[in-house]
Design a protein around this motif. Structure first.
Motif, PDB file in Angstrom:
ATOM      1  N   TYR A  97     -18.787 -21.258  45.372  1.00  0.00           N
ATOM      2  CA  TYR A  97     -18.833 -22.146  44.207  1.00  0.00           C
ATOM      3  C   TYR A  97     -20.272 -22.447  43.820  1.00  0.00           C
ATOM      4  CZ  TYR A  97     -13.891 -22.317  45.048  1.00  0.00           C
ATOM      5  OH  TYR A  97     -12.592 -21.939  45.227  1.00  0.00           O
ATOM      6  N   ILE A  98     -21.011 -21.357  43.612  1.00  0.00           N
ATOM      7  CA  ILE A  98     -22.398 -21.441  43.169  1.00  0.00           C
ATOM      8  C   ILE A  98     -22.551 -20.648  41.876  1.00  0.00           C
ATOM      9  CG2 ILE A  98     -23.330 -21.765  45.490  1.00  0.00           C
ATOM     10  CD1 ILE A  98     -23.964 -18.799  45.570  1.00  0.00           C
ATOM     11  N   SER A  99     -23.617 -20.925  41.157  1.00  0.00           N
ATOM     12  CA  SER A  99     -23.867 -20.235  39.893  1.00  0.00           C
ATOM     13  C   SER A  99     -23.935 -18.720  40.106  1.00  0.00           C
ATOM     14  CB  SER A  99     -25.169 -20.725  39.270  1.00  0.00           C
ATOM     15  OG  SER A  99     -25.063 -22.066  38.860  1.00  0.00           O
ATOM     16  N   GLY A 100     -23.332 -18.006  39.166  1.00  0.00           N
ATOM     17  CA  GLY A 100     -23.355 -16.552  39.218  1.00  0.00           C
ATOM     18  C   GLY A 100     -22.063 -15.941  39.723  1.00  0.00           C
ATOM     19  N   PRO A 115     -17.517 -35.591  37.440  1.00  0.00           N
ATOM     20  CA  PRO A 115     -17.351 -34.152  37.671  1.00  0.00           C
ATOM     21  C   PRO A 115     -16.377 -33.568  36.649  1.00  0.00           C
ATOM     22  CG  PRO A 115     -17.189 -35.350  39.735  1.00  0.00           C
ATOM     23  CD  PRO A 115     -17.176 -36.380  38.643  1.00  0.00           C
ATOM     24  N   ARG A 116     -16.702 -32.408  36.108  1.00  0.00           N
ATOM     25  CA  ARG A 116     -15.865 -31.823  35.076  1.00  0.00           C
ATOM     26  C   ARG A 116     -16.158 -30.331  34.951  1.00  0.00           C
ATOM     27  NH1 ARG A 116     -20.179 -34.371  33.138  1.00  0.00           N
ATOM     28  NH2 ARG A 116     -21.355 -33.515  31.373  1.00  0.00           N
ATOM     29  N   VAL A 117     -15.259 -29.652  34.250  1.00  0.00           N
ATOM     30  CA  VAL A 117     -15.407 -28.215  33.988  1.00  0.00           C
ATOM     31  C   VAL A 117     -15.274 -27.999  32.487  1.00  0.00           C
ATOM     32  CG1 VAL A 117     -14.456 -25.901  34.373  1.00  0.00           C
ATOM     33  CG2 VAL A 117     -14.443 -27.580  36.232  1.00  0.00           C
ATOM     34  N   THR A 167     -19.497 -17.297  25.668  1.00  0.00           N
ATOM     35  CA  THR A 167     -20.394 -16.734  26.685  1.00  0.00           C
ATOM     36  C   THR A 167     -19.654 -16.282  27.938  1.00  0.00           C
ATOM     37  OG1 THR A 167     -20.806 -18.908  27.681  1.00  0.00           O
ATOM     38  CG2 THR A 167     -22.276 -18.204  25.893  1.00  0.00           C
ATOM     39  N   ALA A 168     -18.332 -16.501  27.978  1.00  0.00           N
ATOM     40  CA  ALA A 168     -17.514 -16.173  29.157  1.00  0.00           C
ATOM     41  C   ALA A 168     -18.049 -16.874  30.396  1.00  0.00           C
ATOM     42  CB  ALA A 168     -17.435 -14.665  29.376  1.00  0.00           C
ATOM     43  N   GLN A 169     -18.279 -18.185  30.249  1.00  0.00           N
ATOM     44  CA  GLN A 169     -18.808 -18.969  31.360  1.00  0.00           C
ATOM     45  C   GLN A 169     -17.943 -20.205  31.603  1.00  0.00           C
ATOM     46  OE1 GLN A 169     -22.864 -19.792  30.118  1.00  0.00           O
ATOM     47  NE2 GLN A 169     -23.673 -18.055  31.289  1.00  0.00           N
ATOM     48  N   LEU A 170     -17.875 -20.597  32.871  1.00  0.00           N
ATOM     49  CA  LEU A 170     -17.275 -21.858  33.273  1.00  0.00           C
ATOM     50  C   LEU A 170     -18.412 -22.768  33.739  1.00  0.00           C
ATOM     51  CD1 LEU A 170     -14.129 -20.851  35.378  1.00  0.00           C
ATOM     52  CD2 LEU A 170     -14.124 -22.231  33.298  1.00  0.00           C
ATOM     53  N   ALA A 199     -14.964 -26.890  44.774  1.00  0.00           N
ATOM     54  CA  ALA A 199     -13.687 -26.178  44.680  1.00  0.00           C
ATOM     55  C   ALA A 199     -12.583 -27.118  44.212  1.00  0.00           C
ATOM     56  CB  ALA A 199     -13.319 -25.569  46.033  1.00  0.00           C
ATOM     57  N   ALA A 200     -12.606 -28.360  44.690  1.00  0.00           N
ATOM     58  CA  ALA A 200     -11.581 -29.330  44.296  1.00  0.00           C
ATOM     59  C   ALA A 200     -11.671 -29.670  42.818  1.00  0.00           C
ATOM     60  CB  ALA A 200     -11.718 -30.595  45.147  1.00  0.00           C
ATOM     61  N   VAL A 201     -12.897 -29.783  42.299  1.00  0.00           N
ATOM     62  CA  VAL A 201     -13.070 -30.062  40.867  1.00  0.00           C
ATOM     63  C   VAL A 201     -12.521 -28.905  40.035  1.00  0.00           C
ATOM     64  CG1 VAL A 201     -14.773 -30.436  39.029  1.00  0.00           C
ATOM     65  CG2 VAL A 201     -15.073 -31.540  41.263  1.00  0.00           C
ATOM     66  N   LEU A 202     -12.810 -27.678  40.457  1.00  0.00           N
ATOM     67  CA  LEU A 202     -12.325 -26.522  39.714  1.00  0.00           C
ATOM     68  C   LEU A 202     -10.807 -26.413  39.814  1.00  0.00           C
ATOM     69  CD1 LEU A 202     -13.268 -24.182  37.978  1.00  0.00           C
ATOM     70  CD2 LEU A 202     -13.504 -22.799  40.058  1.00  0.00           C
ATOM     71  N   ALA A 203     -10.248 -26.711  40.985  1.00  0.00           N
ATOM     72  CA  ALA A 203      -8.795 -26.664  41.155  1.00  0.00           C
ATOM     73  C   ALA A 203      -8.108 -27.694  40.257  1.00  0.00           C
ATOM     74  CB  ALA A 203      -8.422 -26.902  42.616  1.00  0.00           C
TER      75      ALA A 203
END
Length: 240
Positions: free
Chosen positions: A73-76, A97-99, A105-108, A122-126
């Motif tokens: 869960y790091i950039s890239g 925390p948010r997504v 740009t096809a980025q999260l 990981a919990a924030v993304l879940a």
């Protein structure tokens, strides 16, 4: 567990108190056969031999399935959403925390506190994946319930290790796997239709699959796409 050779295959044979014979193929190709205590050897051999082609098919499927990536869960990193890969961009700082999804740009974009751990990210993304599914599912139910001719009384999203979806027929409640947020949208539709169809037929028998052919003629394509993925290490495919 010692292996025994049956019908030319190495089998983990387990005798236990149960009513019927059960065959399981695990990731890695391991085969386990559980049988009632007094089952004759000849009956076990016949049972395995009759399912030889099925066993080989599922061993091959496991061999070609996508490996589960090791994520930090790091950039890239690339993270999927509805079947498309997005580059993760992590921003540390104050605030909730948010997504944020950037289709252009096809980025999260994952916004988290500076001291957040990989588990916390990981919990924030879940939680974001869960939110997306909860926005998609009502529309899919409205679309497919008239086609199937059954309505779910309630539904939910949860993380499941061995199933893409489940249906409590008595309560008319369906559960959908959180991991479906990562697969193409038609896969989510397939699981919705699959679970609704169980409100007609509990078993995966000829009637069930005939109804699936009627409601969603291309269901095999979507099922095959889901079969490319390991839900969890060692996830089995069962033949009852």
């Amino acid at each position: 567990m010692p292996l025994t050779t049956i019908a030319g295959l190495e089998i983990d044979l387990v005798r236990k108190r149960m009513r019927s014979l059960r065959l399981t193929v695990y990731a890695g190709g391991r085969i386990r056969v559980a049988v009632p205590l007094q089952t004759p050897t000849a009956a076990v051999e016949q049972f395995v031999a009759a399912r030889h082609a099925w066993i080989q098919k599922h061993q091959q499927q496991f061999a070609t399935r996508e490996p589960r990536p090791s994520l930090q869960y790091i950039s890239g990193e690339l993270h999927p959403y509805l079947g498309k890969a997005y580059e993760l961009r992590v921003t540390s700082g104050p605030g909730r925390p948010r997504v944020l999804l950037d289709e252009f740009t096809a980025q999260l974009h994952l916004h988290v506190p500076a001291a957040s751990t990989a588990t916390e990210r990981a919990a924030v993304l879940a939680a974001w994946y869960r939110q997306q599914l909860k926005q998609l599912i009502p529309t899919l139910l409205r679309q497919w319930e008239p086609v199937v001719g059954k309505e779910a009384a309630s539904w939910g999203v949860k993380q499941m290790r061995t199933r893409w979806g489940t249906c409590n027929i008595g309560a008319r409640r369906i559960w959908l796997n959180l991991e479906l947020a990562k697969r193409p949208l038609p896969c989510l539709e397939y699981v919705v239709v699959h679970e609704l169809t169980h409100l007609h037929e509990r078993l995966h028998n000829a009637r069930f699959w005939g109804l699936m052919d009627q409601f969603m003629p291309d269901w095999r394509t979507h099922k095959a796409e889901l079969n490319r993925v390991h839900l969890a290490p060692g996830t089995p495919t069962d033949a009852d």
